[in-house]
Design a protein around this motif. Structure first.
Motif, mmCIF file in Angstrom:
data_model
loop_
_atom_site.group_PDB
_atom_site.id
_atom_site.type_symbol
_atom_site.label_atom_id
_atom_site.label_comp_id
_atom_site.label_asym_id
_atom_site.label_seq_id
_atom_site.Cartn_x
_atom_site.Cartn_y
_atom_site.Cartn_z
ATOM 1 N N ALA A 1 70.524 62.470 93.388
ATOM 2 C CA ALA A 1 69.765 62.381 92.146
ATOM 3 C C ALA A 1 70.665 62.619 90.940
ATOM 4 C CB ALA A 1 68.622 63.397 92.167
ATOM 5 N N LYS A 2 71.640 63.496 91.093
ATOM 6 C CA LYS A 2 72.502 63.874 89.972
ATOM 7 C C LYS A 2 73.625 62.868 89.715
ATOM 8 C CE LYS A 2 75.121 67.901 88.303
ATOM 9 N NZ LYS A 2 75.502 69.302 88.627
ATOM 10 N N TYR A 3 74.261 62.386 90.804
ATOM 11 C CA TYR A 3 75.442 61.531 90.649
ATOM 12 C C TYR A 3 75.219 60.093 91.107
ATOM 13 C CZ TYR A 3 77.815 66.018 90.098
ATOM 14 O OH TYR A 3 78.189 67.259 89.669
ATOM 15 N N GLY A 4 74.152 59.855 91.864
ATOM 16 C CA GLY A 4 73.931 58.546 92.462
ATOM 17 C C GLY A 4 74.277 58.588 93.936
ATOM 18 N N THR A 5 73.524 57.843 94.745
ATOM 19 C CA THR A 5 73.745 57.843 96.191
ATOM 20 C C THR A 5 75.098 57.251 96.550
ATOM 21 O OG1 THR A 5 71.382 57.700 96.649
ATOM 22 C CG2 THR A 5 72.860 56.961 98.390
ATOM 23 N N ASP A 6 75.498 56.167 95.889
ATOM 24 C CA ASP A 6 76.770 55.525 96.223
ATOM 25 C C ASP A 6 77.963 56.459 96.033
ATOM 26 O OD1 ASP A 6 75.799 53.028 97.105
ATOM 27 O OD2 ASP A 6 75.541 52.349 95.049
ATOM 28 N N PRO A 7 78.070 57.192 94.927
ATOM 29 C CA PRO A 7 79.172 58.148 94.808
ATOM 30 C C PRO A 7 79.143 59.237 95.879
ATOM 31 C CG PRO A 7 78.289 57.661 92.645
ATOM 32 C CD PRO A 7 77.357 57.027 93.638
ATOM 33 N N VAL A 8 77.935 59.686 96.263
ATOM 34 C CA VAL A 8 77.837 60.695 97.326
ATOM 35 C C VAL A 8 78.355 60.124 98.640
ATOM 36 C CG1 VAL A 8 76.222 62.030 98.758
ATOM 37 C CG2 VAL A 8 75.956 61.992 96.267
ATOM 38 N N ARG A 9 77.920 58.932 98.984
ATOM 39 C CA ARG A 9 78.375 58.279 100.219
ATOM 40 C C ARG A 9 79.885 58.068 100.203
ATOM 41 N NH1 ARG A 9 74.445 54.461 102.996
ATOM 42 N NH2 ARG A 9 76.333 53.212 103.307
ATOM 43 N N PHE A 10 80.394 57.565 99.075
ATOM 44 C CA PHE A 10 81.828 57.271 99.003
ATOM 45 C C PHE A 10 82.646 58.556 99.112
ATOM 46 C CE2 PHE A 10 85.882 55.838 97.378
ATOM 47 C CZ PHE A 10 85.964 54.547 97.882
ATOM 48 N N THR A 11 82.155 59.628 98.498
ATOM 49 C CA THR A 11 82.836 60.922 98.584
ATOM 50 C C THR A 11 82.952 61.370 100.031
ATOM 51 O OG1 THR A 11 82.001 61.581 96.417
ATOM 52 C CG2 THR A 11 82.751 63.346 97.866
ATOM 53 N N LEU A 12 81.844 61.316 100.757
ATOM 54 C CA LEU A 12 81.847 61.748 102.157
ATOM 55 C C LEU A 12 82.777 60.888 102.999
ATOM 56 C CD1 LEU A 12 78.027 62.458 102.588
ATOM 57 C CD2 LEU A 12 79.867 64.137 102.318
ATOM 58 N N GLY B 1 75.620 76.190 100.241
ATOM 59 C CA GLY B 1 75.233 74.849 100.683
ATOM 60 C C GLY B 1 75.104 73.888 99.514
ATOM 61 N N ILE B 2 75.292 72.618 99.804
ATOM 62 C CA ILE B 2 75.130 71.569 98.792
ATOM 63 C C ILE B 2 74.102 70.581 99.329
ATOM 64 C CG2 ILE B 2 76.273 69.743 97.474
ATOM 65 C CD1 ILE B 2 78.903 71.240 97.792
ATOM 66 N N ASP B 3 73.036 70.362 98.579
ATOM 67 C CA ASP B 3 71.940 69.492 99.007
ATOM 68 C C ASP B 3 72.292 68.037 98.699
ATOM 69 O OD1 ASP B 3 69.584 67.947 99.127
ATOM 70 O OD2 ASP B 3 68.345 69.712 98.785
ATOM 71 N N PRO B 4 72.383 67.181 99.731
ATOM 72 C CA PRO B 4 72.783 65.786 99.490
ATOM 73 C C PRO B 4 71.779 65.010 98.639
ATOM 74 C CG PRO B 4 72.015 66.066 101.746
ATOM 75 C CD PRO B 4 72.132 67.430 101.158
ATOM 76 N N ILE B 5 70.492 65.347 98.779
ATOM 77 C CA ILE B 5 69.476 64.625 98.007
ATOM 78 C C ILE B 5 69.580 65.004 96.526
ATOM 79 C CG2 ILE B 5 67.029 64.098 97.820
ATOM 80 C CD1 ILE B 5 68.443 63.194 100.460
ATOM 81 N N GLU B 6 69.849 66.280 96.263
ATOM 82 C CA GLU B 6 70.074 66.708 94.876
ATOM 83 C C GLU B 6 71.306 66.023 94.300
ATOM 84 O OE1 GLU B 6 70.337 70.897 94.389
ATOM 85 O OE2 GLU B 6 68.329 71.291 95.175
ATOM 86 N N MET B 7 72.349 65.923 95.104
ATOM 87 C CA MET B 7 73.582 65.275 94.636
ATOM 88 C C MET B 7 73.342 63.794 94.358
ATOM 89 S SD MET B 7 75.762 67.719 94.427
ATOM 90 C CE MET B 7 74.323 68.697 93.956
#
Length: 862
Positions: A537-548, A529-535
């Motif tokens: 914190a690590k990469y920034g929320t915007d990159p996580v959202r854009f990736t998804l 599993g990959i924790d979105p909140i950890e991601m």
């Protein structure tokens, strides 16, 4: 506004979310056409996983998009009490403390659950905020709050009065671990290795025996018949005879029933009506008695004779041992068998006959089927329409009672004096029939999905006639996963038509399942599993959202690799640096009309307008990946790598102001397009530009401007780019440093001064010379119907370059043959993860393309 030298998400995210909340931007403005989403309420059982992050991101993209378009947007947040899941989670917590639900008692246990709920509702809320979701927190709901509880009681009572809710003794799915009934949809079937036992049942008259096959020999203790197919000639003469049930010495009949499959086992089956749904149906048709042999813990009861007190698996061992010793067990075969498990605790489900509450579904399904068939409600992608309709055509009554302490207690009371059954929206303390106060409420609670089914209208205030309900029902779109189409989507549609006489939403967008990079389902057992909140914190929320978003292709599961987040963090940094570059070059900026523009300005503005059109249309059609990829390609490739590089010299000349205005126009528009995907970054950068407005969040969505589309400029500059790429490729393949200036020869049509300027600037060209034919000692860089372009390589050691290219080609040819051999190997194709096979195929295509380029280059050198 000064921008730092680096994109630092932790310095901007919380700041902007609090500002948006403070300004009330998440609340509807009451102006414009309503656009409404109710969030699929997360369970109050823990943390948000990557599937939730995808769901929330896609909803927020739609909400922010529509808000900027001027819609009166409302996104209602909330959480689900999640009956079984939450009770299980709290019981596990109590076990870790050395306590149990039974020790505490119902009242104290529910206090613990409410403390749990308070904690996790707050935690979930913070996680949703972390993801940047622009939900209206002033309208947050909970499936057990006062308003929703009132709605649940009203629905139950009205359905009961209409005869659509009833209580009866039927076959249900029982979880011995959760101690509750489950609906058919809550039972997950999994193929497992099992055994098929062949058992002799002797005829009572001593003339022989009949052999039955079963996967559950322990249930024979409750057999009340043996059944054969009436068309099976092997057994027709035995129908009506009686056999002696082994171990129990009870006489039972041999009956004929169409249900029996002559091909299964011996063609004769034992009938255990109290422990198999199909056997229950046979018993109904043949008036067979029902013998229940298990208690609530799946332990054999008094009806199991000497096996009383054994749990079902110990009973199986004992029964098989005794059958073998007494000569009744003929043989045992290994088979694959689909076994039903509880969707929450994974215990094997036990079919049982019990008194339960049910909803008659067929009358409720009529309008819900019609709405999807006539297009009033759309499923996107459309393939899910068939899945929905298939279930609805074959719908069964819904068992809604659960033997839990946590949930909506069924609003039914029983008078212990006269036996009256009272169904009421209000609590009952006195029997309306006999006046007795000896009243007891039904101890069961309602299935969690009963309250969730009312979510689109109960969250807006129903059963009260609220302004929200009048204005914002029906909602616009539901974004959810395919796994709850039956649990939730279908039931919301049915309840919407039954109680609002209107559909609950127009569109149902079914998003993808997120898998790991190898295509495996994410699970605790695999640890993948990959924790979105950890991601975040690590990469920034915007990159996580854009990736998804960029991975959310309709109809395809998402194979997620953490490296993708880093890729789109780099994209965020690129946006940051491009904006910073523009701002650093805006000294003396004055807004002016964009007229008399040069080639590259007209080209970028035309490409910008086409990007506006593509992104807008993609979002209208829920093509999130198409919209995200278009923004990515335009901003990184066309704007940063080409336009900014092309205009750097002009920023120091007389055209400075013209370029400044184009830069501001492109950045302003691009950031608005980007805002639904990357809300924090776009807001921060937008405020650094010389634009007016309180927030990019409420700035108008970019309008498509057809007058800005310039096909001639696009064609002309596309040609310039291809020429530049050709020259760069030659330099790269021949080991000429990128920054080393070269001379080029042109055969054919004259290039314009602007074209020459950009070719020299972007490809590091020293001199352009027109010739009649290809000169010696040069390499082909570009060819079209208008001209041919060659790079002067007279200063190179041609023989050495030829040998080097031949060596590279030979190595690539080996790689190609190796990968083609793998792709022709059936074992590789069968056993390798899908992603590895795809990677191999892509490698083959890349090698072929590279061989083509090197081959053409080598030919030009000889």
């Amino acid at each position: 506004m000064d921008l730092g030298t680096r994109y630092m998400p932790d310095q901007i995210e919380k700041k902007w979310y609090e500002k948006w909340l403070e300004k009330g931007y998440f609340q509807p403005k009451g102006v414009g056409k309503p656009f409404v989403i109710v969030i699929p309420p997360p369970n109050v059982t823990g943390t948000i996983h990557m599937g939730h992050a995808l769901n929330i991101t896609l909803q927020d993209i739609l909400v922010r998009f529509r808000r900027m378009q001027g819609y009166d947007t409302l996104w209602v947040p909330g959480e689900d009490h999640a009956g079984i899941a939450t009770q299980n989670a709290v019981e596990r917590y109590l076990e870790s403390q050395g306590k149990s639900r039974q020790q505490l008692g119902k009242e104290e246990f529910l206090k613990v659950v409410w403390d749990w709920v308070k904690k996790y509702r707050a935690y979930i809320k913070e996680q949703i905020k972390t993801l940047g979701a622009s939900v209206d927190w002033s309208r947050e709901r909970f499936t057990l709050d006062e308003g929703l509880s009132r709605a649940v009681r009203k629905v139950f009572v009205e359905l009961y009065k209409k005869g659509l809710i009833y209580r009866g003794k039927y076959m249900v799915n029982w979880c011995p671990r959760c101690k509750t009934v489950l609906s058919d949809e809550e039972v997950e079937h999994e193929e497992r290795k099992s055994k098929l036992y062949f058992i002799k049942y002797p005829f009572v008259d001593g003339t022989g025996e009949i052999v039955v096959a079963t996967t559950r020999p322990e249930t024979m203790l409750g057999d009340t018949a043996v059944a054969v197919n009436p068309k099976d000639e092997r057994y027709s003469k035995f129908v009506g005879k009686k056999v002696l049930l082994p171990l129990m010495n009870r006489e039972i009949p041999i009956i004929a029933d169409e249900y029996v499959d002559p091909e299964f086992g011996t063609g004769a089956v034992k009938v255990t009506p109290a422990h198999d749904p199909n056997d229950f149906e046979i018993a109904q048709r043949h008036n067979l008695p029902l013998v229940d042999i298990f208690d609530d813990d799946a332990v054999v009861n008094e009806n199991g004779g000497k096996y009383k007190g054994l749990d079902r698996y110990k009973a199986r061992e004992a029964v098989v041992k005794d059958l073998q010793e007494l000569g009744y067990l003929l043989k045992v075969e290994e088979i694959d068998n689909a076994i039903g498990h509880c969707y929450r605790c994974e215990s094997v489900v036990e079919p049982r006959i019990m008194d339960q509450w049910f909803v008659r579904m067929k009358p409720l399904a009529v309008k819900a089927i019609e709405a999807v068939e006539n297009g009033s409600i759309r499923f996107i992608p459309e393939k899910w329409k068939k899945v929905y309709l298939h279930w609805m055509y074959n719908i069964k009554d819904w068992c809604i009672s659960r033997q839990l302490w946590w949930g909506h207690q069924i609003p039914v009371w029983y008078c212990e004096s006269c036996g009256e059954v009272i169904v009421s929206e209000e609590d009952v303390d006195q029997c309306p029939k006999c006046g007795s106060k000896s009243i007891k409420q039904d101890p069961d609670v309602l299935d969690t999905w009963f309250s969730s089914a009312l979510w689109p209208f109960s969250t807006l205030g129903w059963p009260e006639e609220t302004e929200d309900l009048k204005k914002y029902y029906p909602t616009s779109v539901l974004v959810t996963g395919f796994d709850i189409i039956f649990f939730w989507v279908a039931r919301m549609i049915m309840m919407g038509y039954e109680f609002m006489n209107e559909k609950p939403f127009s569109d149902v967008y079914i998003h993808q399942l997120i898998r790991d990079k190898y295509g495996r389902k994410m699970s605790k057992s695999l640890g993948n599993g990959i924790d979105p909140i950890e991601m975040s914190a690590k990469y920034g929320t915007d990159p996580v959202r854009f990736t998804l978003a960029i991975l959310a292709a309709q109809g395809s599961d998402i194979k997620l690799d953490e490296r993708y987040f880093d890729t789109y963090r780099k994209f965020a940094n690129k946006i940051w640096n491009a904006t910073r570059f523009a701002i650093m070059n805006l000294d003396g900026y004055e807004e002016e009309e964009l007229t008399s523009l040069g080639l590259v300005d007209r080209w970028i503005l035309s490409r910008l307008m086409k990007t506006v059109e593509i992104v807008t249309n993609a979002l209208e059609n829920y093509e999130f990946n198409v919209a995200a990829k278009q923004i990515y390609d335009f901003f990184w490739d066309e704007f940063c790598d080409w336009y900014i590089e092309a205009v750097k010299p002009r920023l120091n000349g007389i055209e400075r102001r013209k370029v400044q205005n184009v830069l501001v126009k492109v950045l302003d528009t691009s950031l608005r397009l980007l805002h639904p995907f990357m809300p924090f970054l776009s807001e921060e950068l937008w405020h650094a530009l010389p634009v007016s407005g309180e927030s990019i969040m409420i700035a108008p969505w970019p309008e498509y401007e057809p007058n800005s589309v310039d096909e001639e400029a696009e064609q002309a500059f596309a040609r310039v780019m291809n020429i530049v790429k050709g020259i760069r490729n030659v330099k790269a393949e021949l080991n000429i440093p990128a920054k080393e200036a070269v001379d080029i020869f042109v055969v054919g049509e004259k290039l314009s001064e602007e074209e020459q300027f950009y070719i020299c600037k972007l490809a590091m060209v020293n001199k352009i010379e027109w010739v009649d034919a290809k000169p010696s000692k040069c390499a082909t860089a570009y060819v079209d119907e208008r001209c041919q372009i060659f790079v002067d390589i007279k200063n190179l050691d041609l023989q050495s370059e030829i040998k080097r290219l031949e060596k590279n080609i030979a190595k690539l040819q080996e790689d190609l043959e190796w990968n083609l051999k793998k792709l022709s190997d059936d074992n590789f194709l069968k056993n390798a993860p899908e992603s590895v096979v795809e990677e191999c195929k892509q490698k083959v295509e890349n090698i072929k393309q590279r061989l083509k380029v090197l081959g053409e280059l080598l030919e030009g050198l000889k």
